[in-house]
Design an enzyme around this catalytic site. Structure first.
Site, PDB file in Angstrom:
ATOM      1  N   SER A   1       0.841  -1.193   0.000  1.00 48.45           N
ATOM      2  CA  SER A   1       0.000   0.000   0.000  1.00 48.45           C
ATOM      3  C   SER A   1       0.881   1.249   0.000  1.00 48.45           C
ATOM      4  O   SER A   1       1.693   1.431  -0.904  1.00 48.45           O
ATOM      5  CB  SER A   1      -0.957  -0.050   1.196  1.00 48.45           C
ATOM      6  OG  SER A   1      -1.998   0.873   1.062  1.00 48.45           O
TER       7      SER A   1
ATOM      8  N   ASP B   1      -8.563  -4.677  -6.111  1.00 52.24           N
ATOM      9  CA  ASP B   1      -8.104  -3.889  -4.964  1.00 52.24           C
ATOM     10  C   ASP B   1      -8.921  -2.601  -4.851  1.00 52.24           C
ATOM     11  O   ASP B   1      -8.948  -1.793  -5.772  1.00 52.24           O
ATOM     12  CB  ASP B   1      -6.619  -3.549  -5.129  1.00 52.24           C
ATOM     13  CG  ASP B   1      -5.973  -3.069  -3.839  1.00 52.24           C
ATOM     14  OD1 ASP B   1      -6.594  -2.245  -3.141  1.00 52.24           O
ATOM     15  OD2 ASP B   1      -4.854  -3.513  -3.534  1.00 52.24           O
TER      16      ASP B   1
ATOM     17  N   HIS C   1      -7.343  -5.994  -0.763  1.00 52.87           N
ATOM     18  CA  HIS C   1      -6.225  -5.063  -0.774  1.00 52.87           C
ATOM     19  C   HIS C   1      -4.920  -5.835  -0.625  1.00 52.87           C
ATOM     20  O   HIS C   1      -4.609  -6.361   0.428  1.00 52.87           O
ATOM     21  CB  HIS C   1      -6.396  -4.070   0.377  1.00 52.87           C
ATOM     22  CG  HIS C   1      -5.429  -2.927   0.357  1.00 52.87           C
ATOM     23  ND1 HIS C   1      -5.005  -2.315  -0.799  1.00 52.87           N
ATOM     24  CD2 HIS C   1      -4.789  -2.282   1.364  1.00 52.87           C
ATOM     25  CE1 HIS C   1      -4.169  -1.337  -0.501  1.00 52.87           C
ATOM     26  NE2 HIS C   1      -4.008  -1.293   0.806  1.00 52.87           N
TER      27      HIS C   1
END
Length: 532
Positions: free
Chosen positions: A253, A471, A501
């Site tokens: 991320s 995602d 995710h």
């Protein structure tokens, strides 16, 4: 939800608890946040220091003084780890140390700060490849807390690497930023994050300004030195202290943005880097908000299809539910209520993983019956609220880091004009994200550094960039853009046609074996490889 969303690793433990609460209607408690460190308040505006990138366009590193040997040759004093705000001390496999880093890299002989590190030594002897550094996202996630919790997922990698993570500057044990106490955060939960009236809009932006003022008051001069650029430099200092010639790294991320910035600053020190759940480096403030709005709506559509509903009709039904909650918040357990903002966050958190979709079903069904307990428990998981009503400092650090990075400051008027276009992208999340473009860094006490991060890394070794088509938080299109911006022969894209995710460790043998082959054996996959 914000322009920088945390990785699912940071949500998983709390979400599992929240999912159980959503299923059984468990009790809820009071809300809040904690205190921070008080130093002198910085000026409302100041000229950029030599350590900061130019204030327009892409970030470009300036020439900085050489670090003194006292920093580059420091020996880490590893010892037993202590308990943190996030949980008890890990077991005897784990060691902790503090890295000394300059507060301001433009003044390397000046004041220093401590950067907290944690490691588990490799289970191999002669086959050890060095250290593998992790950042789990946020920004603002505590690697010291998260790595022990998720280390079983990296058992294969530990055969060859020491597993290492850290609390970035301004996070957790590394001079963590706190901007409000529990009572103030509890009061702020009543602020409408999608204001419908002038009074609500005034309250929304006043709360945003008050939050920034609290950060300045408690963090002082540190608030101007928690940027991604500075954390990337801390990573290189850690590499040297760990005794590694090259940096081997896995970023998730926001950790992908951090990894890309590191590669740009230190292309010759890039070893094997994996960037998973990729933040789009080409997106500015509004572009990033649009990306996330599309990503969460895409994930919601996939959820609705899985339950046999038409995505358009299902989304309109949820949007109508949120409007009713906005007009009349739902009772939850105890004295708490579920308002529209918390309900939206509760829906959002379940879209980080397909495994959480049943919790979303239970939460929506309960809300339709007039009970907000389940969605409130899910919102509490996202907000990292403990049963006692204490919040972690993750969201404080997240805001401090992202607002220092981000130069753009959209105005309330500009946000208002974008409402229609954002609603067109998503009737559920559009208004929330449109207002967020202006509210997140409104009246922030230190100036931002750039519109988009610079991640070009000519001459660096190949970097594996992993995107997931389902995602919600970092839509998969960002992976291709990251690979392109890293440069030809550097960015190597791997796509997984999955949900949730992140991709590594999410159930795809193809993804896991490809990433393991790259990290353990140096096998570089074909650029554009797809795992279905």
């Amino acid at each position: 939800m914000s322009r920088h969303v945390r990785s699912f690793a940071l949500l998983a433990a709390g979400l599992l608890v929240a999912g159980a609460a959503a299923g059984c209607g468990g009790p809820g408690d009071k809300a809040g946040h904690g205190e921070g460190k008080g130093q002198t308040q910085p000026p409302r505006s100041s000229p950029p220091s030599p350590s900061s990138p130019p204030r327009s366009g892409k970030a470009v590193p300036g020439t900085l003084p050489r670090l003194p040997a006292a920093l580059t040759s420091q020996r880490l004093d590893w010892g037993r780890c202590k308990a943190t705000d996030a949980g008890p001390a890990p077991g005897s496999d784990w060691q902790c140390a503090t890295l000394k880093a300059p507060l301001d890299y433009a003044k390397p002989d000046g004041e220093t700060i401590g950067v907290a590190l944690i490691r588990a030594r490799s289970t191999s002897g002669s086959g050890r490849s060095g250290s593998l550094l992790f950042n789990f996202g946020g920004p603002g996630g505590s690697g010291v807390s998260m790595l022990p919790a998720f280390a079983p997922d990296y058992a294969k990698l530990r055969e060859r690497y020491d597993l290492v993570s850290f609390d970035p500057r301004g996070v957790g044990a590394s001079e963590g930023v706190r901007c409000r106490d529990d009572k103030a955060i509890q009061a702020a939960e009543s602020v409408d994050l999608t204001p419908d009236t002038p009074a609500e809009e005034q309250a929304y932006f006043k709360d945003a300004a008050d939050f920034g003022a609290g950060c300045a008051r408690r963090a002082g001069k540190l608030l101007g030195h928690v940027s991604t650029d500075e954390t990337a430099r801390d990573m290189d200092l850690a590499r040297q202290a760990l005794g590694d010639d090259k940096l081997h790294y896995m970023g998730v991320s926001y950790g992908t943005q951090l990894g890309g910035v590191y590669a740009h600053l230190f292309p010759g020190k890039v070893g094997r880097l994996v960037l998973d759940a990729v933040v789009d480096p080409a997106a500015d403030t509004v572009g990033h908000a649009e990306n996330q709005t599309r990503g969460f709506q895409r994930a919601l559509d996939n959820y609705l299809k899985s339950t046999g509903q038409d995505p358009d009709q299902g989304s309109r039904k949820i949007a109508a539910l949120l409007k009713r909650i906005d007009a009349k918040p739902l009772p939850a357990s105890g004295s708490r209520v579920l308002n529209q903002s918390l309900a939206t966050i509760g829906i959002t958190v379940t879209l980080y993983s397909k495994n959480s979709w049943p919790a979303l079903t239970r939460g929506l069904e309960a809300a339709e019956r007039g009970d907000g307990t389940a969605l409130l428990a899910l919102a509490d998981a996202y907000n990292e609220r403990s049963p006692s009503g204490h919040y972690s400092s993750q969201s404080h650090s997240q805001r401090a880091i992202s607002c220092l990075d981000d130069k753009e400051r959209p105005t309330p008027k500009q946000a208002r004009k974008r409402l229609a276009s954002f609603r067109g992208i998503s009737p559920v999340f559009g208004e929330f994200m449109a207002w967020d473009t202006a509210g997140w860094c409104h009246d922030w006490p230190v100036p931002g550094q750039y519109e988009t991060p610079e991640v070009s890394a000519p001459g660096a070794a190949p970097i594996l960039v992993v995107g997931n088509t389902g995602d919600p938080a970092t839509p998969y299109e960002g992976a291709r853009r990251m690979a392109d911006e890293l440069g030809k022969g550097v960015g190597v894209e791997l796509t997984w046609k999955g949900e949730g995710h992140g991709a590594y460790g999410s159930g795809s043998g193809c993804v896991d074996s490809t990433v393991n082959g790259y990290l353990l054996e140096g096998r570089i996959p074909r650029d554009g490889k797809v795992c279905s």
